[in-house]
Write a protein that holds these residues in place. Structure first.
Motif, short mmCIF file in Angstrom:
data_model
loop_
_atom_site.label_atom_id
_atom_site.label_comp_id
_atom_site.label_asym_id
_atom_site.label_seq_id
_atom_site.Cartn_x
_atom_site.Cartn_y
_atom_site.Cartn_z
N GLU A 178 1.19 -1.28 -0.26
CA GLU A 178 -0.11 -0.17 0.40
C GLU A 178 0.57 1.37 0.11
N ARG A 179 1.67 1.35 0.63
CA ARG A 179 3.05 2.13 0.64
C ARG A 179 3.45 3.08 -0.31
N ILE A 180 4.45 2.13 -0.76
CA ILE A 180 4.88 1.72 -2.14
C ILE A 180 4.59 2.47 -3.11
N THR A 181 3.22 1.84 -3.20
CA THR A 181 2.22 2.06 -4.20
C THR A 181 1.82 3.35 -4.43
N ARG A 182 1.12 3.93 -3.13
CA ARG A 182 0.76 5.10 -3.29
C ARG A 182 1.93 6.20 -3.40
N LEU A 183 3.21 6.01 -2.50
CA LEU A 183 4.53 7.06 -2.82
C LEU A 183 4.61 6.94 -4.06
N ALA A 184 4.24 5.50 -4.98
CA ALA A 184 5.17 5.75 -6.27
C ALA A 184 3.88 7.19 -7.24
N GLY A 185 2.86 7.04 -6.97
CA GLY A 185 1.78 7.79 -7.83
C GLY A 185 2.10 8.84 -7.06
N GLU A 186 2.56 9.21 -6.17
CA GLU A 186 2.49 10.90 -5.11
C GLU A 186 3.47 11.04 -6.14
N ALA A 187 4.76 10.67 -6.42
CA ALA A 187 6.32 11.05 -7.17
C ALA A 187 5.91 10.93 -8.67
N TYR A 188 5.28 10.09 -8.86
CA TYR A 188 5.02 10.28 -10.75
C TYR A 188 4.22 11.65 -10.47
N ASP A 189 3.13 12.41 -10.02
CA ASP A 189 2.66 13.53 -9.73
C ASP A 189 3.12 14.73 -9.63
N ARG A 190 4.22 14.45 -8.33
CA ARG A 190 4.82 15.87 -8.42
C ARG A 190 6.22 16.16 -9.26
N ALA A 191 6.98 15.03 -9.76
CA ALA A 191 7.81 15.54 -11.20
C ALA A 191 7.97 14.32 -11.23
N PHE A 192 8.28 13.64 -12.99
CA PHE A 192 8.63 12.15 -13.50
C PHE A 192 9.72 12.58 -13.97
N ASP A 193 10.63 12.03 -13.87
CA ASP A 193 12.15 12.60 -14.73
C ASP A 193 12.84 11.83 -14.66
N PRO A 194 12.80 10.56 -15.78
CA PRO A 194 13.76 9.54 -15.36
C PRO A 194 15.32 10.06 -15.48
N ALA A 195 15.70 11.25 -16.87
CA ALA A 195 16.60 11.56 -17.44
C ALA A 195 17.59 12.40 -16.18
N GLY A 196 16.36 12.53 -15.28
CA GLY A 196 17.10 13.65 -13.88
C GLY A 196 17.28 12.59 -13.47
N THR A 197 17.78 10.78 -13.10
CA THR A 197 17.48 10.24 -12.11
C THR A 197 19.17 9.91 -12.84
N ALA A 198 18.87 9.22 -14.19
CA ALA A 198 20.17 8.59 -14.42
C ALA A 198 21.38 9.94 -14.91
N ARG A 199 21.01 11.36 -14.87
CA ARG A 199 22.35 12.35 -14.55
C ARG A 199 22.88 12.00 -13.18
N GLN A 200 21.84 11.83 -11.32
CA GLN A 200 22.72 11.55 -10.63
C GLN A 200 22.96 10.21 -10.65
N PHE A 201 22.89 9.18 -11.01
CA PHE A 201 23.48 8.04 -11.75
C PHE A 201 25.20 8.50 -12.13
N ILE A 202 24.88 9.01 -12.53
CA ILE A 202 26.30 9.63 -13.09
C ILE A 202 27.18 10.20 -12.46
N ALA A 203 26.83 11.13 -11.84
CA ALA A 203 27.55 12.31 -10.83
C ALA A 203 28.01 10.94 -9.62
N ILE A 204 26.91 9.85 -9.19
CA ILE A 204 27.62 8.45 -8.32
C ILE A 204 29.34 8.54 -9.04
N ARG A 205 28.48 8.26 -10.28
CA ARG A 205 29.40 7.54 -10.84
C ARG A 205 30.80 8.19 -10.91
#
Length: 278
Positions: A178-205
Motif C-alpha cells: 500500500e505504501r509503495i503504491t501510494r508513494l510511487a503515484g505521488e512521486a509520479y504526480d509531483r515530478a516524473f523525470d527518469p533522465a534526472g535520475t540518470a544524471r544523478q547516477f552519472i554524478a555518483i559514478r
C-alpha cells in the motif's frame, strides 16, 4: 517551500518546533523528499528534533538539469555539488550546523558534506551507503533493476516501484504494498523525470572515493546498513564505518535497500542517541 541555494531552487519542508535539535534528511538516487516517511520524521520530532527534508537537484520540485537540446543526460555536477546544495539550504534555514542523515546516495552526499564542510555537521548518520563506487557493489539482479528502461506512464511507474521493492527491498520484512503504491503515484504526480535520475547516477559514478576524506573526520558518526542489501551490499556500510574514526556500525538482518516500517522506531532511537551526545 522553496529556497534559492548554491545557484539552484530547492523544494523543502520543515517539521518540528524552533529550538529543536536541527536534523537534515538527504534522500537517495531518484527519490523525492516524500520518500522520507512522515511517521519516521514524527518520531524524530517527538524526540526533540527540528527536521528538514528536501528534493535533491534533478528530482521532485527542485531544479532539473535538463539539457537545452534534450540530448543525453550528461551532468555538469558531482556529489560534492549536491553537498554544497545542502549547505546552502542550511544557510537559508539559518542553521550554522546540523545533524545530517543520508540514505543511499543521500549518505554519499552527507559524507561529502562532512568532508567539505566539517563545521556544519554536528553528527553524521550514513544509511545503506558507501564511501565509493568500488565498495559494496550491487548484485547483478539489483543493478539490472536499477538500470532497466524507464516506465512510460503512471501505472508503469507504480509497477516498476513494486518490482524494484521485490528485488532490492528487505526480505526479512513484509513488503508494504500500500505504501509503495501510494508513494510511487505521488512521486509520479509531483515530478516524473527518469533522465534526472540518470544524471544523478552519472554524478555518483564520476565522484571521487571519499575514504581518505572520511578518515580525517572528527564527527560523531553512526552507520546503519541492512545485512541483506543487494543494491549497496553490506561491505559499503562496513567500509564507511571503518573509515570514520569512532563510528558506530548498526546492522540489521533481513533489511535490504529500504527502510522497513518495523525498524523506524529503532533507527530513530539510534539517531536520537547520537544527536543527544553533542
Amino acid at each position: 517551500m522553496r529556497a534559492t541555494a548554491n545557484g539552484i531552487e530547492i523544494c523543502y519542508e520543515v517539521f518540528g518546533e524552533p529550538g529543536g535539535r536541527p536534523v537534515v534528511l538527504i534522500m537517495g538516487l531518484g527519490a523525492q523528499m516524500i520518500s522520507w516517511p512522515e511517521e519516521f520524521i514524527g518520531l524524530l520530532v517527538e524526540s526533540g528534533h527540528r527536521v528538514v527534508r528536501f528534493d535533491n537537484r534533478d528530482v521532485g520540485l527542485s531544479t532539473h538539469f535538463t539539457p537545452a537540446d534534450g540530448d543525453a543526460p550528461a551532468p555538469s555536477y558531482l556529489l560534492d555539488d549536491m553537498a554544497d546544495d545542502t549547505a546552502g539550504l542550511m544557510d537559508v534555514l539559518g542553521w550554522e550546523s546540523a545533524h545530517v542523515v543520508g540514505a543511499s546516495m543521500g549518505g554519499m552526499i552527507a559524507q561529502a558534506l562532512a568532508i567539505r564542510h566539517p563545521a556544519r555537521v554536528r553528527t553524521l548518520t550514513s544509511i545503506m551507503s558507501t564511501p565509493g563506487p568500488r565498495v559494496g557493489r550491487a548484485t547483478e539482479e539489483a543493478m539490472a533493476a536499477l538500470t532497466a528502461p524507464a516506465p512510460q506512464d503512471r501505472d508503469g511507474a507504480i509497477a516498476r516501484a513494486l518490482e524494484n521493492a521485490r528485488v532490492i527491498g528487505s526480505p526479512g520484512y513484509e513488503m508494504d504494498v500500500e505504501r509503495i503504491t501510494r508513494l510511487a503515484g505521488e512521486a509520479y504526480d509531483r515530478a516524473f523525470d527518469p533522465a534526472g535520475t540518470a544524471r544523478q547516477f552519472i554524478a555518483i559514478r564520476r565522484s571521487a572515493d571519499r575514504t581518505e576524506g572520511l578518515r580525517g573526520l572528527s564527527v560523531p558518526a553512526l552507520v546503519i546498513h541492512g545485512e541483506d542489501d543487494p543494491l549497496v551490499t553490506l561491505e559499503g556500510g562496513t567500509a564507511t564505518a571503518d573509515a570514520i574514526p569512532g563510528a558506530k556500525l548498526l546492522t540489521f538482518p533481513g533489511m535490504g535497500h529500504d527502510l522497513p516500517r518495523p525498524l523506524w522506531p529503532v533507527i530513530a532511537e539510534a539517531i536520537t542517541e547520537l544527536t543527544g551526545r553533542v
